[in-house]
Design an enzyme around this catalytic site. Structure first.
Site: not given
Lengths: 380, 382
Positions: A329, A178, A70-71, A150
């Site tokens: 994170c 999410q 995702g990042t 999130n």
């Protein structure tokens, strides 16, 4: 009892996903770019996976790009979306995931864009009038607003945001990490230009993700080198990751309503029992509201307590309960949650994010409530 | 599905059984997010990552804190090159690389050229060798980086890394090396190198994992991150860590460290047998230097046959490629062979044979007779 209530950080893989991946490690190990049969066999599996993903979210396979997660997908959409479309102004909110917030801040720091942050109220809600005002004042903006938060689970109305973006000619990217695999995304009707997924948030593998980019909003590549992903992303494909994420998404869609009603019943009970048993408990953001938040996330704010000050998560872990203070994170950082800070949360209170999956049970909820009662020394 | 004989180990390798076994628990019971600091699932994952970091560091003579995990070598190369470009953004910048680099390096530099960077692409001789004099004379006051691969993916040629290291350090220029084809295949030590990119799936680990070695304790700048958000990997590379993938890479590194020498000895004999016999076919020519090269690779041109037809025919029984897998869909001749002066017909009619752990003597014999037969058939036809 071992209870895993940190499913917003990552989820356990579904056995069926692992089974689907394993043959691609030792048996079908070819490089999908190779023209021989070792390669072609794997290429066909990768393209089947792409087709499956596209089908599930009602997009075209040519709009799906596999990434390492995702990042990377968020970084790609933002950096390359802004560059490709000559965008000079971006709008986001202060409670976005760092994959979005830091990426946009970097772009602003490098002088590529001017960045506007929407206000959020104490419940973490944005104001669409403010968004419209900014869109009106800044034609050809980039809008990045997450589907669901999130940490506090707040759900944004992607249709409303997307329609505004459309009206004012903005590029709309949404971090859907999410919600992918937990909610239906229909890209034929959803007015979003780019959205992202991370496989490990819905019982798929870590190291896999994808980026959807609408056909008429094409963007430049982010990682160069090689013609993979139709020249959009250089690098040998993570074949097992791609097989895994497609399988995981397929399984998620197969019984989404079933999973949802099960998880909702857990969250509902959790809320009820907390209210009944822990005096002074409140819920951060909208997470206490089943209608307005992710059914998978409950962010609990507990009254100050000497015994648990700064220790609540570790005390829970001692009882075998895994939860978190916020985003994984940044959970190593001592700065605390930027989301709760933006909401003006009282730092004296303890905040815990409990996040659920289809593998959790009502017994686990009851057990956790018992332990919370013990930790807060509340006699029954 | 019955696969042909696999002789394309430079494109990718199968995962070793021990690697798969090491990864499995991190797919299932130990599924934690390595960034989760508040519970045992997270700690377990983090420990596994740090263990893998040491295994990988050991393989290349680095310190574990100098290893940054990425999604692969291509990402690592993008991070290294674009990351340094960002450090010097706004200033006059010059980079030195070579025409025979992998596309991951060349395409990344092409993207920087558009942003104003000046790039020197070193030429090579007929063997694919660079001229150290040319390296020296290319260096300018504002040269920020020398990027030269350790071993060539198409010909197996090894650049004179000792000399390149010496030049870079004398001139105080960042040295990046793409060591994708050498790490885990031949002994590699990072001493004197500033950054080195490599990939797990080239040495029997999983795809989707790689690393960038970033040397500590030197005054030259380190790259700005490419992927941001979350600050994982000391801020160099954000994103939830691919725990099973990284564990797999670590295991593969550990295994290869022990078996590198014996693999090399065995594959050298097999490769030489293959090469000698293929070169006995008339109208064949070895591409690259016989001196300094990887022990498991040979690249041979076949005169008087059409490239695409040749590859298709060979691939029926032996999986090989005509160059890098990353560009193998393209009908153009290999940019590496073109840089070495091969004309485009002969460039297209060239085949890279790359051997690996599971290659056998029997496969070599079968390959030789298959190729002999094909060449005869194709030449008779025309």
């Amino acid at each position: 009892m071992r209870v895993y209530f940190d499913n917003a950080a990552t989820t356990a893989m579904d056995d069926r996903v692992i089974e689907a991946m394993l043959p691609y490690m030792k048996l079908h190990y070819g490089n999908p770019s190779s023209v021989h049969s070792h390669g072609r066999e794997v290429r066909s599996a990768v393209e089947k996976a792409r087709k499956k993903v596209a089908e599930l979210i009602n997009a075209s396979p040519s709009e799906i790009f596999f990434t390492s997660g995702g990042t990377e997908a968020d970084n790609t959409a933002i950096v390359c979306g802004i560059e490709t479309h000559g965008i000079k102004h971006a709008i986001t909110s202060p409670i976005e995931h760092h994959a979005v917030l830091h990426t946009l801040e970097e772009c602003a720091k490098k002088g590529k864009i001017k960045l506007s942050l929407l206000d959020v109220n104490q419940k973490g809600e944005i104001n669409l009038d403010q968004l419209e005002g900014l869109l009106k004042a800044n034609p050809n903006s980039f809008v990045s607003l997450m589907h669901a938060n999130n940490e506090i689970g707040n759900i944004n109305d992607l249709n409303a945001i997307g329609n505004l973006a459309k009206t004012y000619g903005a590029f709309f990217h949404s971090d859907t990490v999410q919600t992918m695999g937990h909610y239906v995304h229909d890209l034929k009707t959803l007015p979003v230009d780019a959205l992202v997924a991370g496989g490990h948030k819905f019982h798929g593998p870590k190291g896999s993700g994808f980026l959807y980019v609408r056909k008429d909003k094409k963007i430049h590549p982010f990682i160069h080198g090689g013609a993979q992903e139709r020249n959009m992303r250089g690098g040998t494909e993570n074949v097992i990751g791609i097989i895994g994420i497609a399988k995981a998404l397929e399984l998620a869609y197969e019984d989404m309503n079933g999973h949802r009603s099960h998880i909702e019943s857990l969250k509902k009970r959790f809320i009820e029992l907390l209210k009944e048993n822990i005096p002074g408990v409140t819920f951060n953001g909208r997470s206490g509201d089943l209608e307005k938040s992710l059914y998978t996330v409950l962010n609990v704010s507990l009254p100050p307590s000497e015994e648990n000050r700064g220790m609540l998560l570790f005390n829970l872990d001692l009882h075998g309960i895994s939860a978190s203070g916020g985003s994984a994170c940044s959970s190593g950082a001592t700065v605390g949650s930027h989301v709760l800070r933006a909401l003006g949360h009282d730092p004296e209170r303890e905040s815990v994010r409990f996040s659920f999956s289809r593998y959790n049970t009502l017994e686990e909820v009851d057990y956790t409530i018992e332990k919370l009662k013990e930790l807060y020394a509340i006699s029954v | 599905m019955n696969y042909p004989i696999y002789m394309d180990y430079n494109a990718t390798t199968p995962c070793l059984e021990e690697v798969v076994q090491a990864m499995l628990p991190f797919f299932s019971q130990h599924f934690g997010n390595a960034a989760s600091k508040s519970h045992a699932y997270g700690w377990m994952a983090e420990n596994a990552i740090e263990n893998a970091r040491e295994q990988v560091a050991d393989l290349i003579g680095a310190k574990s804190k100098e290893i940054i995990f990425t999604s692969g070598a291509t990402e690592a190369i993008n991070l290294a090159i674009k990351g340094i470009f960002e450090v010097f953004k706004g200033k006059k910048q010059h980079y030195i690389t070579c025409q025979t680099e992998h596309k991951a390096v060349l395409d990344t530099f092409k993207s920087l050229e558009k942003e104003g960077a000046e790039i020197s692409y070193l030429s090579v001789n007929q063997y694919g060798e660079i001229d150290l004099e040319e390296v020296m004379s290319s260096i300018q006051e504002h040269t920020k980086m020398i990027a030269l691969m350790w071993g060539n993916n198409e010909t197996g040629l090894l650049h004179p890394m000792d000399d390149i290291i010496r030049i870079a350090n004398e001139k105080n220029i960042i040295l990046l090396t793409d060591a994708v084809q050498t790490v885990g295949k031949i002994p590699v030590n990072v001493s004197g190198i500033h950054m080195m990119a490599f990939s797990s799936h080239k040495f029997y680990g999983p795809k989707g994992v790689g690393a960038l070695y970033i040397r500590h304790n030197h005054p030259l700048p380190k790259p700005f991150p490419l992927i941001v958000g979350g600050g994982h990997e000391k801020g160099y590379r954000s994103g939830t860590l691919n725990v099973p993938g990284i564990v797999g890479m670590g295991k593969a590194a550990e295994i290869q460290q022990k078996s590198i020498e014996s693999d090399m000895d065995r594959l050298l004999l097999l490769r030489n047998k293959l090469e000698i016999n293929l070169l006995k076919i008339s109208g064949t020519k070895l591409n690259g230097s016989q001196k300094k090269r990887l022990p498991h690779v040979t690249n041979i041109s076949f005169e008087g046959v059409e490239g695409e037809e040749l590859l298709r025919a060979v691939n029926k029984k032996v999986a090989v490629s005509s160059g890098s897998a990353c560009t193998s869909i393209s009908p153009k001749p290999s940019h590496v062979l073109s840089a070495m002066g091969l004309d485009s017909d002969l460039g297209r009619a060239s085949i890279r044979f790359s051997l690996g752990k599971f290659s056998t003597e029997k496969e070599i014999e079968d390959c030789v007779s298959h190729v002999q037969q094909i060449i005869q058939e194709l030449r008779n036809k025309s």
